[in-house]
Design an enzyme around this catalytic site. Structure first.
Site, PDB file in Angstrom:
ATOM      1  N   VAL A  15      -1.202   2.339   0.936  1.00  0.00           N
ATOM      2  CA  VAL A  15      -0.911   1.540   2.133  1.00  0.00           C
ATOM      3  C   VAL A  15       0.345   2.080   2.804  1.00  0.00           C
ATOM      4  CG1 VAL A  15      -0.448  -0.769   3.031  1.00  0.00           C
ATOM      5  CG2 VAL A  15      -1.984  -0.480   1.065  1.00  0.00           C
TER       6      VAL A  15
ATOM      7  N   LYS B 239      -4.996   1.158  -7.232  1.00  0.00           N
ATOM      8  CA  LYS B 239      -6.030   1.937  -7.898  1.00  0.00           C
ATOM      9  C   LYS B 239      -6.979   2.581  -6.898  1.00  0.00           C
ATOM     10  CE  LYS B 239      -7.185  -1.718 -10.059  1.00  0.00           C
ATOM     11  NZ  LYS B 239      -7.899  -2.697 -10.897  1.00  0.00           N
TER      12      LYS B 239
ATOM     13  N   SER C 135      -6.387   2.576  -3.199  1.00  0.00           N
ATOM     14  CA  SER C 135      -5.895   2.879  -1.861  1.00  0.00           C
ATOM     15  C   SER C 135      -4.392   3.099  -1.868  1.00  0.00           C
ATOM     16  CB  SER C 135      -6.229   1.729  -0.891  1.00  0.00           C
ATOM     17  OG  SER C 135      -5.579   0.537  -1.311  1.00  0.00           O
TER      18      SER C 135
ATOM     19  N   ASP D 270     -11.710 -10.254  -7.315  1.00  0.00           N
ATOM     20  CA  ASP D 270     -10.517  -9.644  -7.913  1.00  0.00           C
ATOM     21  C   ASP D 270      -9.288 -10.489  -7.576  1.00  0.00           C
ATOM     22  OD1 ASP D 270      -9.071  -7.826  -9.399  1.00  0.00           O
ATOM     23  OD2 ASP D 270      -8.700  -6.497  -7.698  1.00  0.00           O
TER      24      ASP D 270
ATOM     25  N   ILE E 213       4.227   1.958   1.597  1.00  0.00           N
ATOM     26  CA  ILE E 213       4.829   0.718   1.119  1.00  0.00           C
ATOM     27  C   ILE E 213       4.159   0.201  -0.146  1.00  0.00           C
ATOM     28  CG2 ILE E 213       5.625   0.019   3.398  1.00  0.00           C
ATOM     29  CD1 ILE E 213       3.214  -1.834   3.603  1.00  0.00           C
ATOM     30  N   SER E 214       2.972   0.719  -0.467  1.00  0.00           N
ATOM     31  CA  SER E 214       2.287   0.222  -1.653  1.00  0.00           C
ATOM     32  C   SER E 214       1.213   1.214  -2.070  1.00  0.00           C
ATOM     33  CB  SER E 214       1.643  -1.149  -1.376  1.00  0.00           C
ATOM     34  OG  SER E 214       0.905  -1.590  -2.500  1.00  0.00           O
TER      35      SER E 214
END
Length: 510
Positions: free
Chosen positions: A255, A251, A253, A393, A247-248
């Site tokens: 997901v 930089k 990881s 971040d 789903i995502s």
């Protein structure tokens, strides 16, 4: 015999026997096929090729020279042979001892029935030295040279080395395509051969690195075999019902969405929808991010003892600890379910397989945007004061809008304020938050300096809001706090009461 019965001899002609004229025949007889066949049989000529071949094989003194055609052919072959011999002498004289020779082969008078010429007329590939089909092994003598006098040839001869280099190309790796030079007199200079050899070795090492990276790394929307095995084990153990897909990507990881099952210990239920945050095992994305963890006192002892690949597991562990702290302070964030090496299982922020939108992608009303701003401000204060953390971040990319409130995600790089660069990271977060909400029209949004002071409780003030001077004050504060921590061994950050006094907790100066 005449009428008297006396036999008289016919006088012999000095010009030989008289030729008797053939009897005249009519036109009809000339057109007759039978007559033509009869004449052809009577005047049958021998095969020219066989006659000439037999003549060449026989002794010249005993050859039949009655035929003018045969005599002319023999004279022509003798002339061509003499011409070719003269041409060879001229070629040898012209070339001399030069290493570059010129051939006069195209000017030779090659006769089809000349046995000597036919032996010399061979394919051009066989007239040159072929390193691939040598009659004898081409070995360099022990003395290092061949020949005598001015015809001496050493092992460093350019032509010899060139041919050896061309033959050595067969020793290159199979995946290096060197072409087919069979039968060709190839010469490869040493410089070119060395460059090709080095390129071959470089390509082999590059291929090995790419193969290793493919087998032992996690790329975008893909996982390596080890990670895939860990995910399958979670499904087999019942922790996950199934894994639905990616789903995502980011930089650091990838997901994945999954349906939750139950944990083995006491059959504790797992949320219906969870996410698997798989930290990439490639090292390129972490080269510039080690400063977030190597100076963190929680991992400093372990960081120095691990190889670079195992350091990546610390990122998953660090995010788990940070999320646990935030959850205790009741800050909206994902709930940790399970940690398995570099895979972190968390609750899903969203509904029905649809992830919650990022704050940068959703269009909120002015009231909702204002409410979101004050909520972010409160959450930043909670992280700093209650959780003793700095996001490091924080931006509109790491804030989700779900169920009418803001959720913080991606806290693997979060550090404590006692980190040597913790306040610098916080100042950067304040700049991102202040810039975003000001662009979205929130009139109550504070500037970066006021927001920083509101979060930390540090009343740092500079003239004309000079950013360079403000950052210099932050760096000096970090340095002073780091020296104090090294002397006292304390891990709490914060406010300076006097210039030379030790740091105090927020609110202690009041």
């Amino acid at each position: 015999m005449d009428q008297t019965g006396i036999t008289t001899a016919t006088p012999k002609s000095p010009w030989g026997s008289l030729t008797v004229d053939a009897p005249a025949c009519s036109l009809t007889d000339v057109m007759s096929e039978q007559l033509a066949k009869q004449l052809d049989d009577e005047n049958e000529f021998p095969d020219l090729t066989e006659s000439v071949s037999d003549l060449l094989l026989s002794d010249e003194t005993g050859a039949d020279t009655t035929s003018d055609l045969m005599l002319a052919q023999m004279l022509q072959m003798q002339f061509d042979r003499e011409f070719d011999d003269q041409l060879r002498r001229e070629e040898k004289k012209f070339n001399g001892d030069s290493k570059v020779s010129i051939s006069f082969e195209n000017y030779r008078k090659v006769h089809p029935y000349d046995s000597d010429s036919s032996e010399d007329e061979v394919d051009w590939q066989d007239t040159r030295h072929d390193p691939y089909r040598a009659d004898k092994p081409q070995t360099t003598p022990r003395k290092g040279f061949t020949g005598k006098g001015k015809n001496i040839t050493t092992k460093h001869d350019e032509v010899t080395c060139g041919r050896k280099n061309a033959a050595r190309m067969d020793n290159f790796a199979p995946e290096v395509l060197v072409g087919d030079g069979l039968g060709m007199d190839l010469k490869l200079p040493n410089q070119v051969f060395n460059s090709l050899k080095q390129h071959c070795f470089s390509e082999q090492r590059r291929s090995a690195r790419l193969h290793e990276k493919k087998e032992h790394s996690t790329a975008e929307q893909a996982v390596d075999p080890r990670t895939r095995l860990l995910m399958y084990k979670m499904v087999n153990a019942g922790v996950l019902e199934n894994i639905n897909g990616c789903i995502s990507t980011g930089k650091e990881s990838v997901v994945f969405h999954a349906d939750g099952g139950s944990l083995e210990e006491g059959e504790e239920p797992v949320p219906d929808e969870v996410v698997l945050k798989v930290f990439k095992t490639t090292l390129n994305d972490f080269k510039n991010r080690d400063r977030y963890i190597k100076d963190d006192y929680r991992f400093i002892d372990r960081f120095s003892k691990l190889n670079p690949r195992k350091v990546i597991r610390l990122w998953a562990e660090k995010e788990m600890h940070n999320l646990t702290r935030m959850k205790k302070a009741e800050i909206p964030c994902p709930q940790v379910v399970l940690l398995k090496k570099h895979i972190l299982v968390m609750s899903f922020i969203g509904k029905d397989h649809v992830p919650a939108p990022k704050l940068k992608d959703i269009k909120l009303s002015s009231d909702d945007m204002k409410r979101a701003y004050f909520q972010v401000l409160h959450m930043m204060q909670q992280m700093y004061q209650e959780c003793n953390l700095v996001h490091a971040d924080l931006s509109e990319y790491n804030m989700l809008w779900h169920e009418g409130k803001v959720w913080f995600i991606d806290v693997s790089q979060s550090v404590e304020p006692t980190h040597p660069h913790g306040l610098e990271f916080l100042f950067r977060d304040c700049r991102n938050v202040s810039t975003f909400f000001q662009k979205r029209g929130v009139s109550d949004a504070m500037n970066v300096y006021d927001l920083f002071n509101a979060v930390t409780g540090l009343n740092i003030s500079v003239a004309d809001e000079d950013e360079a001077e403000f950052i210099a004050e932050i760096v000096a504060l970090e340095k002073r706090n780091e020296d104090h921590i090294q002397r006292r061994g304390k891990k709490t950050f914060p406010v300076l009461s006097e210039e030379n006094d030790p740091p105090l907790k927020p609110g202690a100066a009041d």
